[in-house]
Design an enzyme around this catalytic site. Structure first.
Site, PDB file in Angstrom:
ATOM      1  CG  ASP A 394       9.042  -1.589  -7.661  1.00 21.04           C
ATOM      2  OD1 ASP A 394       9.242  -1.339  -6.654  1.00 21.04           O
ATOM      3  OD2 ASP A 394       8.543  -0.945  -8.633  1.00 21.04           O
ATOM      4  CB  THR A 396       5.210   1.852  -6.515  1.00 22.49           C
ATOM      5  OG1 THR A 396       5.151   1.867  -5.040  1.00 22.49           O
ATOM      6  CG2 THR A 396       4.270   3.260  -6.901  1.00 22.49           C
ATOM      7  CD  GLU A 499      -3.054  13.996   3.662  1.00 24.27           C
ATOM      8  OE1 GLU A 499      -2.053  14.711   3.155  1.00 24.27           O
ATOM      9  OE2 GLU A 499      -3.207  14.136   4.953  1.00 24.27           O
ATOM     10  CE  LYS A 563      -6.441  12.352   6.427  1.00 27.55           C
ATOM     11  NZ  LYS A 563      -6.675  12.771   5.332  1.00 27.55           N
ATOM     12  CG  ASP A 679       5.249   1.973  -1.038  1.00 29.91           C
ATOM     13  OD1 ASP A 679       5.154   3.041  -0.681  1.00 29.91           O
ATOM     14  OD2 ASP A 679       4.867   1.992  -1.916  1.00 29.91           O
ATOM     15  NE  ARG A 790       9.812   3.887   4.901  1.00 27.39           N
ATOM     16  CZ  ARG A 790       9.569   4.592   3.872  1.00 27.39           C
ATOM     17  NH1 ARG A 790      10.200   4.944   3.068  1.00 27.39           N
ATOM     18  NH2 ARG A 790       8.584   5.486   4.275  1.00 27.39           N
TER      19      ARG A 790
END
Lengths: 1206, 305
Positions: A394, A396, A499, A563, A679, A790
């Protein structure tokens, strides 16, 4: 609940379409949908004994011993006492049964726990609290904040504006950000009105239960109107309700039919490849046994016919030779049963258990920060760890920490972030000792934010306009929500950690984002509060790979801040920026080379008139009925032009410690690593580069991202042809001969050069279809690295299954979240990352530890040793038992095939139990060919394990041949030495009892010397065991042959006096010495020659180790130098989402009453972490961290009201 | 970082748990294997020569001479034959005189259903030929005295076998109510008519017979020649042997033999060990030379790891 759990067998015909009528249990019950109770347990008190025994006797060995036992109680053929078999058999069966019982009790307990959770069900217009298991399809239930979703629900209404609910799906797909679901307006209008809900009689018609998490189709018919339903309206079991006071839902799928449960792979009993090989070998051994017995039975027949019948004078016997042969067959089955000794299985379990304890005890796999030691949760798979060929990981939480840090930036052509030596100008490595920048001047700074380059803060303090513009952009251009519980205590809620990291950086450098309303963004610039009017958010999407905001400064200046990915932004810059672009590009390359995620920042001042005209067109486009998306994109494209470059940011997606080194080590050990992540592609690729999975030096990295099966097939084929232009289409399939149920295997194909493959979930779904899976597998296996992004949990399992099915390789899956559970269960070995909030993965794993980097120790040290030990054990064990047994075979030719044992019965009982048990156990618990340091220094040592070189059918045959030779020696040397001879005093020296004792001694000494030869690591314990066992042989032999025991039971101890009359003869000892050396010297010679002529990697390393007297290779910490020119497409790991909510024509305003409780700030270490990868929902019922309370996000502090004016 | 005291989960740091026990790690390197083979080879050749010479010396009929009878094709090691005896009986337990163990079947009871003592096939097949040896000196036969004492194992005579307690001072009475084995001419208590003490289960010939042979070809000690003129060996000359033939071997294709031999420190005459040691020793020496050549030729370099 059915009695035998047979309901799964008696499957009713496949459901094609599901029809549900709300609040109508009677109607719904006609379809016999599953209720919400789940059952993972296997037995109940009545079925336990029969079922468990049935299961246990399915093991060939257990069944065999049962049959043996039955044979032994038949007097006509009984050649050995019955209790020699029954005691170990009962012991083995009861231990296993006890273990199974405990496991099942635990499963019962967790089933009960989850089934007995309470939820509010709407029955007859009243809410009643009831157990989960009583929830039925068609019921309307009420969920409250932070509750687990009980079943798969159709969302009806919620407390939140616009009937939104927020859910966390971490346990389903591993994504940490909150997701928004929205109910239909028609149902949402019912709100909390129990009357309306109670009389709601909508009918749902939807797809049958399936495991697609991302898709749902159905219709709701209500008030004669049909409404279409999609995934947006459905809450899935396994999610957690967040930041939503309450919501009502209609149960669509319950219990085992929920998508979560459909995604939970079946939990199967895992066996190691050695186990499977053993099963084959045991069959072979049975064959061998039968063959030997048939030969002996035929021999008996012939003997009885020719010699025995004449011998009748002295021993009247069975007249019928055929019947005599038949009885002999069974008698020999009993005598020769030691070829499959029952102690083998018990010993194997003991060895595995011991080696599991080493894993638990290993301090090098203990993670101090989380105080978590490694744990071997399954103690039957150890040696498989030494044979891993594929690792499925995996991303994350496993490879990465899911923490983003703002590391570096480039502003106006100057790079910040590195620390240099003051005088020499040398770049310093940032360590724990490096002094971070002091942000104390800024009361709003986040204390956990660390930055080391002091020149940047000086630049800010000097109020350089570029630097200010840089941070202003970061403070304005985002979709983060700020929350200020106490004055000066800011908490950001970001959809992606990237972010969050950027906004936090700006905050610390004095550009604090404080709050936002739909129309304004309030920031504090160097202590001065300024409010910008937010005119538009040009949100991110996959194609645009950038986001922009258009704001009006307090001075009234209109600006666009943007950005995005460098390539995208560079195309849209003003020509005057060329020079700056060059400098920035250099920096970007540098950042990317260090594996950082980069973003380029640009701005543009906008003319007021142009903007109002643009806004008008924007409004028109956004209400357009046709091609709205395209029109908006065009508009965005038009305004994001001729921008001025400011600089670039570099964010580090913090890897777990030592990930890159571990991956390098595993690669050296020829382990292939596949990353399976939920992801998005860019993020996954980026991590692939930063942890060295994908390398710049690779010949090519293929990306498969197609939308139709044909395209996927084509892309896969193209990739393969590029790697290996001359591939014959079908030659790669080799028919599997043994156990016919696996029809074919995909052979490994060697490829020149190194390649990588990236495939996204869409394409993977096509690639995993039966027509294409081989194509996919073939291409993927040619690549060094495969990254699937994904992917759903089930797809993860499917990929693992695919490799398992067609590759003769051992797979390992490692992950930390519930979304990894299916993959962990599917793989041969599942590893869970422990020490984090979620426990799902750990609970279903076989091994668990806190850090990915421990994997190298688990495999290269523990796994390798376990495998080596198990193989040595098996080889030796077979050797010693075959040798023991074959002597009987040779003797048969001299005793009229009468099933006369060579040895005394006492010796037969004790041989496996006492004389040879401990030395071999000692070997399999302590042996190391080379120590841990060398094992890690030379990962190549792992390769023989993958190829099953230490124990295979071939190795087994060698054992058999070796035993044949040894047993011949052990029988015929004493035979020849005692032939027609006598003791030194002339008395009997060649009688049966002396002969038995001589062969026994020869055998014991020989196998002992052989063990000494196999043992490469003589610890004190080994010395004790080896010498102790040998000593024990003599002590017990003398004891058993004493008068005392003979007096007690003359028939059992008839060997009285043999030891002292026999072992005082010098020629007996000369015979023993000759036999032992004759057995062992050829082995020594063979090993010496093979080590000289064709040394294996082990020989080489051992030799090297011997030459370097200091056997402690230093642990290495090489700094990985990554020189890469590759840059991330776009750093954000989030999808489109919040931007819409922030800017849509919905008016957001703060609620009158603020719900305030102290917020546990989520971050743990420097960096930004929005919502922790949280809380486990556990399908088997365990609320892992009930303490965690997630507070409402700031997003919901706004009430939205529909407002048509923009 | 927590310190040791706090972190309860941290595994113990012992050499055992961390698998760092000090150990001897032998390697089959050339430095050990080649000299090893050479030394073993030379030692074996030495022992082999010693054994061979010893074995050769046995040829001469020097005293004390042992008198063996040999049987071939006789399966004393047949399983059912081997178990067909009753050790309780043979250790003098009169309870088993009344009811012998089942293993003795079919030699447990005679036709009158009287228990047989000693029961079983081994006892029943007791070798009962007798021999007399004469030296022929000038045409006259001179009886060579044969010593029948101490021909069985000391442990058998003193421990394993026991006569039943005498009844009224008579062994015969102890056997009351039992029958003699079918093949025996006389009951157990009358096996040796010349020596009262050599009767019952402690008859030396019986003990020798009961120690059943391992192989179908065997020899058993009949007498020792230790007395009188023959104590130093049988002088060269003509001898005659009188055989009282009682024991049938022809019906099972067997053969009987008489062997006179003496023994050495390594037991009876057997050339096998000596020759085997010589052969194995020589092979070891040859092997060590081959190994040396291979080692010199193939010695792999350390850098190619």
């Amino acid at each position: 609940m059915s009695f035998f759990g047979l309901d799964c067998v008696r499957k009713k015909e496949r459901e094609v379409e599901r029809k549900i009528r709300a609040n109508d249990r009677e109607y719904n019950s006609t379809f016999k949908y599953a209720t919400n109770s789940i059952k993972t347990s296997k037995y109940n008190p009545f079925t336990f004994l029969p079922l468990n025994l049935f299961e246990q006797f399915q093991r060939i060995a257990n069944a065999y011993f049962l049959i043996l036992l039955i044979l032994q109680v038949i007097p006509a053929i009984s050649s050995l006492s019955w209790f020699t078999t029954v005691v170990p058999l009962v012991l083995v069966l009861s231990v296993t049964a006890a273990k199974d019982a405990i496991d099942d009790i635990n499963r019962h307990r967790s089933d009960r726990k989850v089934n007995n959770r309470k939820v509010n069900i709407l029955i007859n217009g009243k809410l009643t609290s009831d157990k989960w298991m009583n929830v039925q399809v068609g019921d309307i239930i009420k969920l409250e904040n932070n509750q687990f979703v009980t079943a798969d629900l159709l969302l009806l209404s919620s407390s939140e504006p616009l009937n939104l609910v927020y859910i966390e799906t971490a346990e389903l797909d591993g994504e940490t950000n909150l997701k928004v679901k929205q109910s239909l307006t028609v149902t949402g209008d019912m709100g909390e009105d129990l009357g309306a809900l109670g009389s709601f009689n909508g009918e749902v018609c939807c797809e049958p239960p399936n495991n697609r998490l991302d898709r749902f189709t159905g219709t709701l018919t209500f008030d004669t109107q049909k409404h279409s339903l999609d995934n947006e309206r459905v809450l899935l079991r396994g999610c957690t309700l967040r930041n939503t006071d309450w919501c009502f839902g209609l149960v669509l799928f319950a219990g085992p039919e929920t998508k979560l449960m459909q995604n939970c792979g079946k939990s199967t009993f895992k066996r190691t490849s050695i186990d499977r090989l053993m099963n084959v070998l045991v069959l072979f051994i049975f064959g061998l046994l039968a063959l030997m017995c048939i030969i002996l039975a035929v021999g008996n027949g012939i003997w009885e016919n020719q010699t025995g019948s004449e011998f009748n004078n002295f021993l009247p016997r069975e007249e019928n030779t055929a019947f005599s042969a038949f009885l002999t067959f069974w008698s020999y089955i009993i005598i020769l049963n030691t070829v499959v000794p029952i102690s083998l299985y018990v010993s194997m379990e003991v060895i595995r258990l011991g080696n599991s304890y080493y894993i638990n005890w290993d301090r090098n796999m203990y993670h101090a920060r989380s105080d978590t030691p490694a744990e071997a949760r399954t103690t039957t798979l150890n040696e498989e760890l030494g044979q891993i060929k594929y690792v499925f990981s995996d991303k994350t939480g496993t490879l990465t920490q899911n923490i983003m840090t703002f590391n570096k930036c480039s502003i106006n052509g100057k790079s910040y972030g590195d620390v240099y030596q003051q005088y020499s100008g040398e770049r310093l490595e940032i360590t724990e000792e490096t002094t971070p920048v002091d942000f104390s001047f800024n009361p709003l700074a986040d204390p956990k934010f660390l930055f080391y380059d002091h020149s940047l803060i000086e630049a800010v303090k000097l109020e350089l306009p570029d630097v200010q513009a840089f941070f202003r952009l970061l403070a304005l251009c985002h979709t983060v929500m700020a929350e200020e519980k106490k004055e000066g205590h800011l908490v950001y809620q970001a959809q992606s950690p990237d972010e969050g990291a950027l906004v936090t950086a700006a905050r610390n450098f004095g550009f604090v984002f404080r709050s936002r309303s739909p129309e304004t963004i309030t920031i504090e610039e160097m202590g001065m509060q300024r409010s910008y009017e937010l005119l538009a958010i040009l949100d991110f999407n996959n194609v645009r790979k950038r986001m922009s905001v258009i704001v009006r400064s307090p001075e009234g200046k209109l600006s666009l801040y943007c950005k995005g990915a460098d390539t995208i932004i560079y195309e849209r810059l003003h020509p005057s920026c060329r020079k700056l672009m060059e400098a920035t590009t250099d920096h970007l390359n540098e950042f990317a080379g260090e594996g950082l995620r980069t973003l380029v920042l640009a701005y543009k001042n906008i003319d007021e008139d142009y903007f109002s005209e643009w806004k008008q067109r924007h409004h028109e486009s956004s209400v357009a009925l046709e091609d709205r998306e395209e029109k908006l994109d065009e508009l965005y494209e038009e305004i994001e032009k001729n921008m001025m470059l400011i600089g670039a940011t570099a964010i580090e997606d913090k890897l777990q410690d030592g990930v890159a080194l571990t991956i390098e080590q595993l690669a050296k050990a020829e382990i292939k690593i596949w990353v399976l992540t939920g992801d998005k592609q860019e993020t996954a690729e980026n991590i692939g580069y930063s942890c060295n999975l994908l390398r710049e030096e690779m010949n090519d990295v293929f990306t498969v991202a197609a939308h139709s099966p044909e395209e996927v097939r084509q892309e896969l084929r193209d990739a393969r042809l590029k790697m290996k232009p001359s591939t014959e289409p079908n030659k790669f399939l080799v028919p599997e001969v043994i156990l016919g149920n696996t029809p074919k295997l995909v052979q490994d194909e060697s490829v020149e050069g190194e390649y990588g493959l990236v495939i996204n979930g869409h394409s993977l779904a096509f690639a995993l279809e039966s027509g294409m899976e081989l194509e996919f597998l073939r291409t993927a296996c040619m690549c060094k690295t495969v990254i699937c992004c994904r992917v759903t949990p089930l797809q993860k399992a499917q990929v693992v299954e695919l490799v398992k099915k067609y590759k003769k390789a051992v797979t390992l899956a490692i992950g930390d979240g519930a979304n990894d559970v299916s993959m962990i269960k599917a793989a041969h070995i599942g590893v869970g990352i422990s020490g984090q909030e979620g426990m799902q993965a750990v609970l279903s794993s076989d091994f668990s530890f806190a850090q990915f980097r421990f994997l190298q120790r688990l495999l290269l040290v523990h796994g390798r040793w376990s495998y080596l030990r198990m193989c040595k054990f098996l080889r030796y064990f077979f050797y010693k038992n075959f040798t023991f047994t074959f002597v009987h075979f040779w003797y048969a030719f001299f005793c009229g095939f009468s099933a006369q044992t060579v040895y005394d019965e006492g010796f037969i009982t004790l041989y496996n139990l006492v004389y040879t048990a401990l030395p071999v156990l000692g070997m399999s618990l302590f042996d190391q060919d080379v120590n841990a340091g060398w094992s890690l220094e030379f990962p190549q040592l792992y390769v023989p394990g993958q190829l099953s070189q230490y124990f295979s059918k071939r190795a087994f045959m060698m054992c058999v041949l070796h035993s044949c030779y040894s047993s011949l020696m052990i029988f015929f040397v004493p035979y020849a030495a005692t032939y027609d001879t006598a003791r030194a005093d002339g008395t009997e020296g060649a009688d049966y009892q002396s002969f038995a004792l001589i062969t026994q001694t020869c055998l014991t000494v020989t196998v002992c010397v052989q063990l000494g030869l196999d043992l490469s690591y003589w610890t004190v314990v080994n010395h004790l065991f080896v010498w102790g066992s040998l000593g024990m042989f003599f002590i017990l032999t003398f004891t058993m042959y004493t008068d005392g025991l003979f007096r007690i039971r003359p028939s059992s101890f008839a060997f009285v006096g043999t030891a002292r009359n026999c072992l005082n003869q010098p020629n007996v000892w000369l015979t023993v010495a000759l036999t032992a050396l004759l057995c062992v010297l050829p082995v020594v010679a063979h090993r010496f020659f093979s080590c000289q002529i064709a040394p294996t990697i082990n020989d080489k390393v051992r030799n090297k180790m011997r030459e370097m007297k200091e056997p402690a290779p230093r642990p290495r910490h090489p700094r990985l130098t990554r020189r890469s020119t590759r840059r991330s497409g776009y750093a954000f790991s989030h999808a489109q989402g919040y931007g819409d909510l922030v800017t849509s024509r919905r008016f957001l305003r703060r609620p009158a009453t603020s719900r305030s409780t102290a917020f546990n700030s989520a971050g743990r270490s420097p960096g930004f972490k929005p919502t922790g990868r949280s809380a486990g929902y556990s399908p088997v019922g365990r609320e892992q961290n009930p303490k965690q309370k997630v507070e409402p996000t700031s997003l919901q502090k706004f009430r939205t009201v529909i407002d048509s004016s923009f | 970082m927590k310190n040791e005291g706090e972190s309860s989960e941290r595994p113990d740091n012992t050499a055992f748990t961390q698998q760092r026990l000090p150990a001897w790690q032998p390697i089959l390197s050339a430095g050990i294997v080649i000299p090893g083979f050479l030394i073993i080879g030379l030692a074996f050749i030495g022992i082999g020569i010693g054994l061979f010479l010893t074995s050769q010396t046995i040829q001469v009929l020097e005293g004390p001479v042992f008198f063996y009878y040999g049987l071939s094709n006789y399966y004393q090691n047949f399983r059912k034959y081997g178990v067909s005896t009753d050790y309780y009986q043979l250790s003098g337990d009169t309870q088993y005189f009344k009811s012998p163990q089942d293993s003795c079947s079919p030699y447990s009871y005679d036709s009158q259903n009287k228990p047989i003592v000693p029961c079983g096939a081994i006892a029943n097949s007791f070798f009962n030929d007798t021999f007399e040896l004469y030296q022929i000196i000038n045409g006259t036969k001179k009886l060579v005295p044969l010593d029948g004492k101490g021909i069985a194992w000391w442990t058998d005579y003193n421990i394993k076998y026991r006569n039943p307690t005498l009844v009224n001072g008579s062994l015969a009475n102890a056997f009351d109510g039992t029958s003699k084995p079918l093949n025996w001419p006389r009951p157990a208590y009358e096996l040796d008519l010349t020596d009262q003490n050599n009767n019952g289960f402690l008859n030396q010939d019986f003990l020798v017979w009961m120690r059943r042979a391992a192989l179908p070809q065997f020899r058993k000690l009949y007498r020792r020649i230790t007395e009188g003129d023959y104590a130093a060996g049988l002088p060269a000359g003509n001898y005659s042997l009188t055989v009282h033939y009682n024991y049938q071997v022809l019906n099972f294709d067997g053969q009987k033999k008489i062997i006179f031999s003496n023994v050495s420190w390594m037991g009876g005459k057997n050339d096998f060990l000596g020759i085997a040691y010589l052969v194995v020793g020589s092979l070891c020496v040859v092997m060590s030379v081959v190994m040396l050549i291979v080692y010199a030729k193939f010695k792999f370099s350390e850098d190619d790891v």
